[in-house]
Design a protein around this motif. Structure first.
Motif, PDB file in Angstrom:
ATOM      1  N   HIS A   1     -31.037  13.896  -8.299  1.00  0.00           N
ATOM      2  CA  HIS A   1     -32.449  13.797  -8.705  1.00  0.00           C
ATOM      3  C   HIS A   1     -32.580  13.698 -10.285  1.00  0.00           C
ATOM      4  CE1 HIS A   1     -33.391  14.949  -4.535  1.00  0.00           C
ATOM      5  NE2 HIS A   1     -34.553  14.253  -4.781  1.00  0.00           N
TER       6      HIS A   1
ATOM      7  N   ASP B   1     -35.165  23.800  -4.943  1.00  0.00           N
ATOM      8  CA  ASP B   1     -34.310  23.384  -6.093  1.00  0.00           C
ATOM      9  C   ASP B   1     -34.193  24.282  -6.971  1.00  0.00           C
ATOM     10  OD1 ASP B   1     -33.158  21.156  -7.266  1.00  0.00           O
ATOM     11  OD2 ASP B   1     -34.716  20.591  -8.342  1.00  0.00           O
TER      12      ASP B   1
ATOM     13  N   GLY C   1     -35.493  18.374  -4.969  1.00  0.00           N
ATOM     14  CA  GLY C   1     -35.207  18.122  -6.337  1.00  0.00           C
ATOM     15  C   GLY C   1     -36.392  17.819  -7.310  1.00  0.00           C
TER      16      GLY C   1
ATOM     17  N   SER D   1     -31.620  24.028  -9.841  1.00  0.00           N
ATOM     18  CA  SER D   1     -31.902  23.089 -10.945  1.00  0.00           C
ATOM     19  C   SER D   1     -32.272  23.932 -12.183  1.00  0.00           C
ATOM     20  CB  SER D   1     -32.361  21.886 -10.586  1.00  0.00           C
ATOM     21  OG  SER D   1     -31.568  20.927  -9.755  1.00  0.00           O
TER      22      SER D   1
ATOM     23  N   GLY E   1     -29.228  18.146  -6.630  1.00  0.00           N
ATOM     24  CA  GLY E   1     -29.963  18.310  -8.024  1.00  0.00           C
ATOM     25  C   GLY E   1     -29.386  17.048  -9.107  1.00  0.00           C
TER      26      GLY E   1
END
Length: 574
Positions: A65, A466, A438, A469, A62
């Motif tokens: 990204h 993801d 991500g 995140s 994460g």
């Protein structure tokens, strides 16, 4: 403690050299081996009083990204610091994406010193060249030593950054223990650079030559029948391309990422009609601005079209034409190319399509077909609540002076085929490798780089992929809305000829979950509207808050795919 002090001096100089090339954002994951880098960032951030901005995340995938999103929106290089071992490998997806879409990422990966590699030492893997050919540049530093001058270190970093026009720079940084404790030793090693420390310029300056190959016979080509394709580009470039095509009197087929306003919307529907294909076949020149075309029918037409020449204008190096047309590739910025190749000033017999506001002089019937297709979509989806309906009406939900981040798989195809976004409205995505890695983190990076109200829309499998995140959303200081389109699996595979008996288990993989508990776990605002009016109300409320909101759109499993196929059939039979 000599190693600790020298490690810090080495890291301080490395970081200083990077900031001389416009690097402001640094993304940091926790780790021990990266301590010299992390503490150097903290020290520099404190001294520079906000000029250096630190971001943290416990998930390296994460984190990479997040940096990607920051680089997309800021148009600046962004650094990532991770510890040694598999932490480094987790950066691979973001590095690959940056290499395809051109963002500049600088990966500072801490490493064990050479004597600890291949001997069973803990958390020690072979990190040199771990990313193979994917970085634009790789710099494997030696372990810190005063036998190497400070001018060497700063020069080698300057050289790498000066030549980093796009993609990733991997700097592998081995540090020997001890890593903790510090004193003022080795200041003389740094001060050998003299007055450089009081300035803001790189130690080694390299001039950059910007060259645009002007088309010598442009006066001839611009009198021909041209077709303009618009792929991924910036907001200002999108407006310029739309205006240029209008002045040229050439039809413009704009992708969802083009920011041109898509003057001939629903191209993925009407391009399948034999009449439109017959019209476009008369084009003598196709000019494509930007890459990453989304629509399946547009990609099919692009692959089969046979103009006299096919031109591509994009700053990313490479051919960028999977169909291998005969023509020309201009590796330059779109705005620069347009400036040097103005539209013709006289356009006889120009037909103005009032509904969509574009001149399509020699192919005016395309405006009629686009209007028909858009009418079919509106008749079926206006005011409705479904995946396809949200895609069609998404422009009504966008925040003023804001931006949009679009995920991958089915939703981006539906927006491209059924919607029409405002001209010049910033749109971001990860459409280089088109993965679902991500996406939440990237959208957060986009929002942090600009502090604009941000709408992000992704699928449920992408959100699961993801999920960590969501922690990044807790730190939002500007309104941000994350749409999670829950169609219970990867329904993009409903568009493909996957075997019916195995589709659900091996392709769509429905998870039968909702995201209310995920929102609660991370302390985020959450709603799950059941109608279009409820959705609009939820979004309007979200834009009034300076926090992040998850809005889950629970829709029928394959409705989006079925609706797209039905509309495609309807338009084809007009």
């Amino acid at each position: 403690m000599s190693n600790s002090a020298l490690n810090r001096r080495w890291a301080e100089l490395l970081l200083e050299a990077l900031t001389r090339h416009g690097l402001r954002h640094v993304c940091i994951a926790p780790g021990s081996r990266s301590t010299p880098l992390t503490l150097s960032v903290v020290k520099k951030a404190a001294v520079e009083n906000g000029k250096l901005i630190c971001h943290t995340h416990f998930d390296e995938r994460g984190l990479g990204h997040l940096a990607l999103g920051l680089a997309k929106a800021s148009q600046e290089p962004v650094a990532v610091i991770v510890t040694s071992g598999t932490a480094v490998a987790n950066l691979y997806p973001s590095l690959i994406e940056a290499g395809l879409t051109g963002e500049r990422l600088v990966f500072l990966t801490a490493d064990r010193p050479p004597e600890l590699i291949d001997c069973g030492a803990n958390q020690a893997i072979r990190q040199s060249d771990i990313f193979a050919s994917h970085p634009t540049q790789t710099l494997s530093l030696p372990r810190p030593t005063t036998d190497i001058s400070a001018s060497w270190l700063v020069s080698v970093v300057d050289n790498a950054m000066s030549n980093l026009k796009q993609g990733g720079l991997h700097i592998n940084c081995p540090f020997a223990e001890p890593l903790y404790g510090d004193d003022e030793k080795y200041q003389a090693w740094l001060q050998a650079l003299g007055d450089w420390w009081q300035g803001h310029q790189p130690w080694l300056k390299q001039s950059v030559t910007h060259m645009i190959a002007k088309v010598a016979d442009w006066d001839c080509w611009r009198k021909k029948r041209g077709v303009v394709l618009a792929g991924r580009m910036g907001a200002e470039e999108g407006k310029l391309v739309a205006q240029w095509a209008k002045e040229m009197g050439w039809p413009l087929i704009g992708d969802v990422l083009s920011q041109t306003g898509q003057p001939l919307p629903c191209a993925d529907l009407w391009l399948n009609h034999p009449c439109t294909q017959e019209i476009l076949a008369k084009g003598q020149l196709v000019i494509q601005f930007g890459t990453s075309l989304t629509g399946k029918r547009l990609l099919q037409w692009q692959a089969k079209c046979q103009p006299e020449e096919y031109w591509i204008i994009d700053p990313i190096v490479g051919r960028l034409d999977p169909a291998n047309h005969q023509g020309r590739k201009f590796t330059c910025h779109v705005a620069d190319w347009l400036r040097d190749h103005p539209a013709q000033t006289e356009m006889p017999n120009v037909f103005e399509t009032r509904t969509f506001g574009t001149n399509v002089a020699w192919a005016n019937e395309l405006g009629i077909w686009s209007e028909k297709a858009f009418g079919c979509v509106s008749a079926q989806l206006d005011g409705k609540f479904s995946e396809a309906a949200v895609a069609h009406q998404l422009h009504q939900l966008l925040p003023q002076q804001g931006q949009l981040f679009v995920g991958n798989s089915l939703i981006v195809r539906l927006i491209d085929a059924l919607g029409q976004l405002p001209a010049g409205y910033p749109v971001y995505s990860n459409r280089g490798a088109s993965g679902i890695d991500g996406l939440i983190a990237t959208s957060v990076g986009v929002q942090r780089a600009t502090s604009k109200p941000t709408l992000a829309i992704i699928g449920d499998i992408s959100a699961l992929y993801d999920l960590n995140s969501l922690a990044l959303l807790r730190e939002s200081t500007s309104p941000m809305v994350l749409f999670i389109v829950n169609n219970n699996g990867g329904q993009i595979f409903s568009l493909l000829p996957t075997p019916q008996e195995t589709r659900q288990r091996f392709y769509c993989m429905p998870q039968n979950i909702n995201f209310d508990h995920a929102a609660a776990m991370f302390g985020l605002n959450y709603s799950a509207p059941q109608s279009w009016s409820e959705l609009k109300r939820s979004v309007e409320q979200a834009w009034q808050q300076k926090t992040a909101t998850i809005i889950e759109l629970i829709v029928t499993d394959n409705e989006g795919a079925v609706c797209l196929q039905a509309l495609l059939k309807q338009v084809t039979e007009l």
